[in-house]
Each structure stands twice: as structure tokens, then as C-alpha cells.
Enzyme design. Structure first.
Site, PDB file in Angstrom:
ATOM      1  N   LYS A   1       0.889  -1.173   0.000  1.00  0.00           N
ATOM      2  CA  LYS A   1       0.000   0.000   0.000  1.00  0.00           C
ATOM      3  C   LYS A   1       0.921   1.215   0.000  1.00  0.00           C
ATOM      4  O   LYS A   1       1.377   1.663   1.047  1.00  0.00           O
ATOM      5  CB  LYS A   1      -0.894  -0.032   1.250  1.00  0.00           C
ATOM      6  CG  LYS A   1      -2.226   0.692   1.117  1.00  0.00           C
ATOM      7  CD  LYS A   1      -2.122   2.152   0.767  1.00  0.00           C
ATOM      8  CE  LYS A   1      -1.641   3.011   1.919  1.00  0.00           C
ATOM      9  NZ  LYS A   1      -1.377   4.433   1.486  1.00  0.00           N
TER      10      LYS A   1
ATOM     11  N   GLU B   1      -0.464   7.516  -1.062  1.00  0.00           N
ATOM     12  CA  GLU B   1      -1.466   8.005  -2.026  1.00  0.00           C
ATOM     13  C   GLU B   1      -1.018   9.306  -2.691  1.00  0.00           C
ATOM     14  O   GLU B   1      -1.617   9.754  -3.651  1.00  0.00           O
ATOM     15  CB  GLU B   1      -2.826   8.182  -1.327  1.00  0.00           C
ATOM     16  CG  GLU B   1      -2.889   9.273  -0.257  1.00  0.00           C
ATOM     17  CD  GLU B   1      -2.311   8.861   1.101  1.00  0.00           C
ATOM     18  OE1 GLU B   1      -1.483   7.932   1.160  1.00  0.00           O
ATOM     19  OE2 GLU B   1      -2.685   9.502   2.106  1.00  0.00           O
TER      20      GLU B   1
ATOM     21  N   CYS C   1      13.905  10.906   5.902  1.00  0.00           N
ATOM     22  CA  CYS C   1      13.926  10.550   7.326  1.00  0.00           C
ATOM     23  C   CYS C   1      15.341  10.583   7.871  1.00  0.00           C
ATOM     24  O   CYS C   1      15.555  10.581   9.066  1.00  0.00           O
ATOM     25  CB  CYS C   1      13.324   9.178   7.541  1.00  0.00           C
ATOM     26  SG  CYS C   1      14.326   7.902   6.837  1.00  0.00           S
TER      27      CYS C   1
END
Ligand code: NAD
Length: 498
Positions: free
Chosen positions: A172, A175, A280
Site C-alpha cells: 500500500k 497516495e 527521514c
């Protein structure tokens, strides 16, 4: 409007309901829409993965590795197209996008060695006529949820090895920039992976929660912000799953008075402003030991920040593109205002930057704050933008104490020429990834990646040797073939090895 579909069982699956907009951050225009998976679509992906798993589990590791060899070649052949997609939706420069793709490919190369990685452990004569071994079996259906900032590399941290270890995978992706993540995953089909072993579903929170709650999904790898990482970790664990959830960061670079300031400034430029600070592992805090070190660093960095070449990432030769969304740029602007209100000195102010022809893009120039103190929000929280904060301390020990007190512990770096200081720093710092004169100490693919403290929830780090353990379960087998020349007898004592 082009729609980005799901990829389930080797087929594209269109949205059955809602879609989400994808924006080109350099223009501010919506360029595509992505399907938002409903519960039925998630279940379809789980069913496809589960149906494909048993045959793949029983496929010899060397054959599984051959798929990875072909996958690597396909990625290299398609690199230019993929880089364009990354840059168009994320905003990072195409050179930086190529960098993340190459670092992602390193994980496929590691997965190509899976027959070696899965050899297991064996002991002959662990007891009288008894052989014992551990083998490492795949878990079944496993899922990965990934952030916007590395749409190619972070998914590639996960599924090449998970699949090479014999699992079926559901990705996933973010988006915000899902098209390159999908385009890369589809290449596995061309590489000859059986249908259903790699699936991609899109959406936001609800899609993720459906994966966390599905009993068929045995493990979750998550990379994203700390609040989401923490909630996925606790909900996944409560559901009996194996979870590794990598979260946010506030990475400090310590600059000692003996450091080569020109080198520190140059490498800090890339580490703080590369990819607009949306990494990050970005360095967002420079801790200068002594006022003189701080002054020299600031004077060296100021002209470099003013000279940053900023524009649409798809153009060549730039240092920085836009931030990923308008909302994210506004959030970063909010931090800058907060820093000013709390008394930090804004030495370089990128807020007025405008890129000709791209006035609607989400651009922000490089920002440098001096006189930042530990009580300020700009120090405590992850800004995830092109904002570097300078703090001043009077010793290396004070710098170590400061960093150890921060809630995050992803990456850190020390600039020095002093070997003893470097060793002391490496030994005492409570951070998962440490660089000495290396500001972005992202481990190579045959080590593993992970922070400490609230930068990682779980035990095992991402990719490399830890990921082999994460995506497999140990099975310890003891086997005895009784000799026809010996008589057996009942044994009532607990069996010992000798
Ligand atoms: P994010 O947490 O907003 O989203 C990450 C993923 O989780 C996306 O796929 C998103 O759709 C999903 N998601 C968002 N909200 C959710 C919710 N409430 N419940 C379930 N799923 C949800 O992160 P982001 O903005 O995409 O990425 C930036 C963050 O990721 C930064 O904090 C950065 O430090 C972190 N990051 C960490 C690492 C690492 O290795 N530690 C690497 C890259 C990025």
C-alpha cells in the site's frame, strides 16, 4: 484524467468507488487520480495473495532468485521512465530520484542471494544419532505500507526480500505519489513472478486498517510518521501480527571545533536541503561545539544556501525541487513562524522564493535558524522541510547528552578529525545509525536500516539480514533414525545433548 489502478493477481483493477487526487508539486496541478481501495478490494488482494502463496513457498529459492535477477535488469532498463514519474509526483530532482532508485535496486541484488541467505543452521549429532536443524520458512501473506518521500526505494526495502523468502506481498504505497511504486511493482510480472505474489492496493487510512485487521496478513512492514507507526504497531501486535514500524526523525550533526568546516558545510548542504529536507535521514539540527565553530559554519553555509538552484525536479541540474503538497509547505511555513516567535534567529529565509513560470508550485528556499534551544518546537518536532537549526553547546559530552534526550534516534553524524572523539560518540550515542564525517549514514543493503527510540517500533530493522529474519519463521527440527543394531529403552529423564 488518468487513473492509477490497483494491481491484483497480475491484473489492473480500477477504482470501484472513491479516488484521490495526485498533484504535481512543481505546478500545483492535479495530474492523476488514484483509486482508494474499499474493503472488498483489499480482500480481493488478500485472496489473490493467499491463493498464490503455497506454490511460491514450494518453489526452490534459486528459482525465486532468478525472478529477482530479471527484475533488477528490468528496473535498470526502465530507469529513465521511473525517475520521471518519481520526480513528477514527489517533486525531487531527477538526479536524486535516480539515486533512490539505485539504492532500491541494491536491495534486489541482496535478494538475489536468497539461496545463501536461507541455508539455515545444522548440527550433526546434536544428541545420540540425532541431527538438529533450523530452517527459515516464509510467513504467508505479508504487507507493506510506505511513505511519500521514497516511492521507489522504501517499497524496495521490503518486497524483493519478502518475496524471495517465499512470501506473497501486498503493498500500500503513499497516495501522494503512487504511480512509480505501481510501475516498479508491475515489472515483477514481466520478470516472471507468478500472478498474485505481488499486489498493489491504494488508498489511505481505511485501506491500511483493513490490512492490519485481516487475519490472513501475517506481518506488516510500515515506514512513515511516528504517530501512525506507533498506532499501526500497537494495533498490528494486538491482532497477533509481526510488525516493524519505522517512524519519524530529528537527526543531529555534531560539529567539533577541529572539523574541516568547508567539508562539513558542503555535506550538510546536501544532508539538510537535498530532497527539500523530506528524508527521514535528513540532518535538521547542527550542534556546534563552541561559538566560534557555529560562527564559522554559518558564514560558510550562508552563501551556499543563497546559491541553491531550485526549480521543478524534472529539469536537470537543480539542487532542490518543491515540497510534496501545498498543505505540507504550509506546515513547514508554520514551523518557521513558530521558530521566529520563540526567539530563534532566521539567518537564511527561503520563504519569499518564487520560481518563474511555476508560481503555483509548492516551493520554499533553504532556511537556516541560529540560536535554537531545546525547548523550542522547531527543535523538538520533525519539520520535514528545508530548514536547518543550529544549536550551540560547549562540549562533545553536552552534545551527546542533548541528542540522547531527544525522543527520536534515527540517524546522527559527527564531524571531526579526532579518532578518540569519534569512538566515544559511536559508543555512547543512543541512535540507530551513526556517521563519522558521513552525514547520511544510510546502511548499504547487506546491513539493515533502523532507528532507535521513537524512530522504530518493533525489534528487527528494515532490509538486509534483519529482514530475512522478519519475513521468515524459524522451525527447529530434531531427527533421529534408530539403528537396527541397538535396542531401544524407555528414557524417563529429560533428554540432554550429552
Ligand atoms: P505518513 O505517516 O503520513 O504516511 C505513511 C503511510 O501511512 C502512507 O502510505 C499513508 O497512506 C499511511 N497512513 C497515513 N495516515 C494513516 C493512518 N492514520 N492510519 C494508517 N495509515 C496511514 O508519512 P508520510 O508523510 O507519507 O512520510 C513522511 C514520514 O515518514 C516522516 O515522518 C519521515 O520521517 C517518515 N519516514 C521514516 C523513514 C524511516 O526509515 N524511519 C523513512 C522514510 C520516511
Amino acid at each position: 484524467m488518468q487513473q492509477v489502478p490497483h494491481f491484483i493477481g497480475g491484473e489492473h483493477v480500477s477504482a470501484t468507488g472513491a479516488t484521490l487526487d495526485i498533484t504535481n508539486p512543481a505546478t500545483g496541478q492535479v495530474i492523476r487520480q488514484v483509486a482508494d481501495a474499499d474493503a472488498a478490494t483489499i480482500q480481493q488482494a488478500i485472496d489473490a495473495a493467499q491463493a498464490a502463496f503455497p506454490a511460491w513457498r514450494d518453489t526452490p529459492p534459486a528459482k525465486r532468485a532468478q525472478v529477482m535477477f530479471r527484475f533488477k535488469q528490468l528496473l535498470e532498463d526502465n530507469a529513465e521512465r521511473l525517475v520521471q514519474l518519481i520526480s513528477e509526483e514527489h517533486g525531487k530532482t531527477s538526479e536524486d530520484a535516480m539515486g533512490e532508485l539505485k539504492r532500491g535496486i541494491e536491495n534486489i541484488e541482496y535478494a538475489c542471494g536468497v539461496p545463501e541467505l536461507l541455508k539455515g543452521e545444522y548440527s550433526h549429532n546434536a544428541g545420540p544419532s540425532i541431527d538438529a536443524w533450523s530452517n527459515f520458512q516464509p510467513l504467508g501473506v505479508v504487507a507493506g505500507i510506505t511513505p511519500f518521500n521514497f516511492p521507489a526505494m522504501v517499497p524496495l526495502w521490503m518486497y524483493p526480500l519478502a518475496i524471495a523468502c517465499g512470501n506473497a506481498f501486498i503493498l500500500k504505497p503513499s497516495e501522494k505519489d503512487p504511480t512509480s511504486s505501481l510501475a516498479i511493482a508491475e515489472l515483477l510480472d514481466q520478470a516472471g513472478l507468478p500472478k498474485g505474489i505481488m499486489n498493489v492496493v491504494h488508498g489511505g487510512r481505511e485501506s491500511v486498517e483493513a490490512l492490519i485487521d485481516a487475519p490472513e496478513v501475517k506481518a506488516l512492514s510500515f515506514v512513515g510518521s511516528t504517530p501512525v507507526a506507533e498506532s499501526i504497531y500497537s494495533r498490528g501486535c494486538a491482532n497477533g501480527k509481526r510488525v516493524q514500524a519505522l517512524g519519524g526523525a530529528k537527526n543531529h550533526a555534531v560539529v567539533l571545533p577541529d572539523a574541516d568546516i568547508e567539508n562539513a558545510a558542503n555535506t550538510l548542504m546536501g544532508a539538510a536541503f537535498g530532497s527539500c529536507g523530506e528524508r527521514c535521514m535528513a540532518i535538521s539540527v547542527a550542534v556546534c561545539v563552541g561559538d566560534d565553530t557555529a560562527e564559522r559554519l554559518i558564514e560558510t553555509m550562508k552563501p551556499k544556501i543563497a546559491a541553491l538552484k531550485i526549480g521543478p525536479g524534472t529539469e536537470k541540474g537543480l539542487d532542490m525541487g518543491p515540497l510534496v503538497t501545498g498543505a505540507h509547505r504550509d506546515k513547514v511555513l508554520g514551523y518557521i513562524e513558530d521558530g521566529l516567535r520563540s526567539g530563534a534567529e532566521l539567518i537564511a529565509d527561503g520563504r519569499e522564493l518564487s520560481v518563474a513560470g511555476h508560481e503555483q508550485g509548492f516551493f520554499l528556499g533553504g532556511c537556516l535558524f541560529d540560536r535554537v534551544t531545546p525547548d523550542m518546537r522547531i527543535y523538538q518536532e520533525e519539520i520535514f522541510g528545508p530548514v536547518l537549526c543550529i544549536l550551540r553547546v560547549d562540549s562533545l559530552d553536552a552534545a551527546i547528552e542533548l541528542i540522547n534526550a531527544h525522543e527520536f534516534g534515527n540517524g546522527t553524524c559527527l564531524f571531526t578529525r579526532d579518532g578518540e572523539a569519534a569512538r566515544r560518540f559511536g559508543d555512547n550515542i543512543e541512535v540507530g545509525m551513526v556517521g563519522i564525517n558521513v552525514p547520511l549514514p544510510v546502511p548499504v543493503a547487506y546491513h539493515s536500516f533502523g532507528g532507535w527510540k521513537r524512530s522504530l517500533f518493533g525489534d528487527l530493522h528494515a532490509y538486509g539480514p534483519d529482514a530475512v529474519r522478519f519475513y521468515t519463521r524459524r522451525k527447529a527440527i530434531s531427527q533421529r533414525w534408530p539403528s537396527p543394531f541397538e535396542t531401544s529403552h524407555a528414557e524417563f529423564n529429560f533428554p540432554s545433548g550429552s
